[in-house]
Motif scaffolding. Structure first.
Motif, PDB file in Angstrom:
ATOM      1  N   THR A 154     -34.707-107.250 -16.136  1.00 46.98           N
ATOM      2  CA  THR A 154     -34.095-108.186 -17.086  1.00 46.98           C
ATOM      3  C   THR A 154     -35.129-108.811 -18.022  1.00 46.98           C
ATOM      4  O   THR A 154     -34.867-109.851 -18.617  1.00 46.98           O
ATOM      5  CB  THR A 154     -33.356-109.303 -16.325  1.00 46.98           C
ATOM      6  N   LEU A 168     -36.273-108.070 -21.007  1.00 46.15           N
ATOM      7  CA  LEU A 168     -35.842-108.229 -22.391  1.00 46.15           C
ATOM      8  C   LEU A 168     -34.866-109.394 -22.525  1.00 46.15           C
ATOM      9  O   LEU A 168     -34.967-110.194 -23.466  1.00 46.15           O
ATOM     10  CB  LEU A 168     -35.207-106.943 -22.903  1.00 46.15           C
ATOM     11  N   ALA A 169     -33.937-109.508 -21.580  1.00 43.64           N
ATOM     12  CA  ALA A 169     -32.979-110.611 -21.615  1.00 43.64           C
ATOM     13  C   ALA A 169     -33.690-111.957 -21.457  1.00 43.64           C
ATOM     14  O   ALA A 169     -33.345-112.940 -22.121  1.00 43.64           O
ATOM     15  CB  ALA A 169     -31.931-110.429 -20.520  1.00 43.64           C
ATOM     16  N   GLN A 170     -34.696-112.006 -20.580  1.00 42.42           N
ATOM     17  CA  GLN A 170     -35.457-113.241 -20.388  1.00 42.42           C
ATOM     18  C   GLN A 170     -36.167-113.652 -21.675  1.00 42.42           C
ATOM     19  O   GLN A 170     -36.164-114.830 -22.054  1.00 42.42           O
ATOM     20  CB  GLN A 170     -36.478-113.057 -19.262  1.00 42.42           C
ATOM     21  N   ILE A 171     -36.775-112.668 -22.344  1.00 36.55           N
ATOM     22  CA  ILE A 171     -37.477-112.965 -23.592  1.00 36.55           C
ATOM     23  C   ILE A 171     -36.501-113.481 -24.643  1.00 36.55           C
ATOM     24  O   ILE A 171     -36.797-114.445 -25.370  1.00 36.55           O
ATOM     25  CB  ILE A 171     -38.208-111.709 -24.104  1.00 36.55           C
ATOM     26  N   MET A 172     -35.328-112.873 -24.728  1.00 40.60           N
ATOM     27  CA  MET A 172     -34.333-113.295 -25.710  1.00 40.60           C
ATOM     28  C   MET A 172     -33.847-114.713 -25.442  1.00 40.60           C
ATOM     29  O   MET A 172     -33.707-115.522 -26.366  1.00 40.60           O
ATOM     30  CB  MET A 172     -33.159-112.314 -25.717  1.00 40.60           C
ATOM     31  N   VAL A 173     -33.612-115.026 -24.176  1.00 38.40           N
ATOM     32  CA  VAL A 173     -33.143-116.376 -23.818  1.00 38.40           C
ATOM     33  C   VAL A 173     -34.213-117.411 -24.132  1.00 38.40           C
ATOM     34  O   VAL A 173     -33.925-118.466 -24.717  1.00 38.40           O
ATOM     35  CB  VAL A 173     -32.756-116.422 -22.321  1.00 38.40           C
ATOM     36  N   THR A 196     -36.692-117.145 -26.258  1.00 38.13           N
ATOM     37  CA  THR A 196     -36.869-117.232 -27.716  1.00 38.13           C
ATOM     38  C   THR A 196     -35.764-118.064 -28.343  1.00 38.13           C
ATOM     39  O   THR A 196     -36.013-118.881 -29.242  1.00 38.13           O
ATOM     40  CB  THR A 196     -36.880-115.821 -28.331  1.00 38.13           C
ATOM     41  N   GLY A 197     -34.537-117.864 -27.877  1.00 36.66           N
ATOM     42  CA  GLY A 197     -33.433-118.688 -28.366  1.00 36.66           C
ATOM     43  C   GLY A 197     -33.631-120.161 -28.037  1.00 36.66           C
ATOM     44  O   GLY A 197     -33.342-121.039 -28.854  1.00 36.66           O
ATOM     45  N   ALA A 231     -41.976-117.096 -23.130  1.00 33.75           N
ATOM     46  CA  ALA A 231     -41.522-115.779 -23.589  1.00 33.75           C
ATOM     47  C   ALA A 231     -42.701-114.828 -23.734  1.00 33.75           C
ATOM     48  O   ALA A 231     -42.621-113.645 -23.358  1.00 33.75           O
ATOM     49  CB  ALA A 231     -40.776-115.920 -24.917  1.00 33.75           C
ATOM     50  N   ALA A 267     -43.456-111.230 -21.753  1.00 35.07           N
ATOM     51  CA  ALA A 267     -43.764-110.001 -22.489  1.00 35.07           C
ATOM     52  C   ALA A 267     -45.120-109.430 -22.086  1.00 35.07           C
ATOM     53  O   ALA A 267     -45.264-108.216 -21.904  1.00 35.07           O
ATOM     54  CB  ALA A 267     -43.737-110.282 -23.989  1.00 35.07           C
TER      55      ALA A 267
END
Length: 222
Positions: free
Chosen positions: A62, A64-69, A71-72, A111, A115
């Protein structure tokens, strides 16, 4: 990969700090009367849970999902930091804007950590041969790509890790200074002391959180 936390005592100690911070933010979110505070504290709790998961290499799929969350979440805090004064529900005063800006940078750092850890792990797995036959027959073909892949990942990460280590170490020192200021000001008016006392747990956890971030990034500098 984080190497220094192969020591179970260190891993468990930092995990306890992160879970304590997450629990504090959950409690503050439940007690808050404004939706903004509920969202902010929920995001902080989520960030600390994700950082604790990093220590144990949980849910790598997960990433990519963690990075997106994260970053948001960073964008949300930055929006609060630059919001117009007319928007009373967001950060409107100087200290509030500075606080939101720092929290935005904290989310960016988290984030980046996800990464960087994922990139190094992926490079390590990609460079490993599948069996002994591959080593014997493809030695010359595999040598150059393995070196290039590892170098591409590790040559850039340490510089960013050093920068983030310095930033969060400095932030930890600032929060420690804010904690120490309470002792100097405790002989002032009672109301001022009460206000300062109410912010001490927050400053203490902020200092611990920044120190943990600095320590985790410091392990990526080598």
């Amino acid at each position: 990969m984080i190497r220094v936390f192969s020591n179970p005592a260190i891993t468990w100690t930092i995990t306890a700090i992160l879970l304590l911070s997450a629990s504090y933010h959950i409690l503050q979110g439940i007690r808050s009367k404004q939706r903004k505070d509920l969202i902010n504290n929920s995001l902080h709790a989520l960030m600390h849970f994700l950082m604790a998961a990093m220590l144990w290499h949980l849910a790598p799929s997960t990433m990519l999902a963690q990075i997106m969350v994260l970053t948001g979440a960073a964008m949300w805090f930055i929006i609060q930091a630059v919001a117009r004064p007319e928007v009373k529900t967001l950060c409107t005063d100087g200290p509030g804007r500075l606080k939101c800006a720092y929290h935005g940078l904290t989310m960016v750092g988290a984030a980046a950590m996800v990464a960087m850890m994922g990139g190094v792990t992926t490079a390590g797995y990609a460079s490993a041969p599948t069996n002994g036959t591959s080593i014997a027959h493809d030695h010359h073909a595999m040598a150059a790509p393995v070196k290039t892949t590892a170098a591409a990942t590790l040559d850039h990460s340490p510089n960013l890790a050093i920068l983030l280590t310095v930033f969060f170490a400095a932030a930890a020192m600032v929060f420690i200074i804010l904690l120490l200021r309470f002792r100097v000001m405790k002989n002032t008016h009672h109301n001022s002391v009460t206000a300062k006392r109410s912010s001490r747990p927050e400053h203490g956890l902020e200092a611990l959180g920044a120190a943990v971030m600095a320590l985790m990034f410091a392990t990526m500098t080598a």
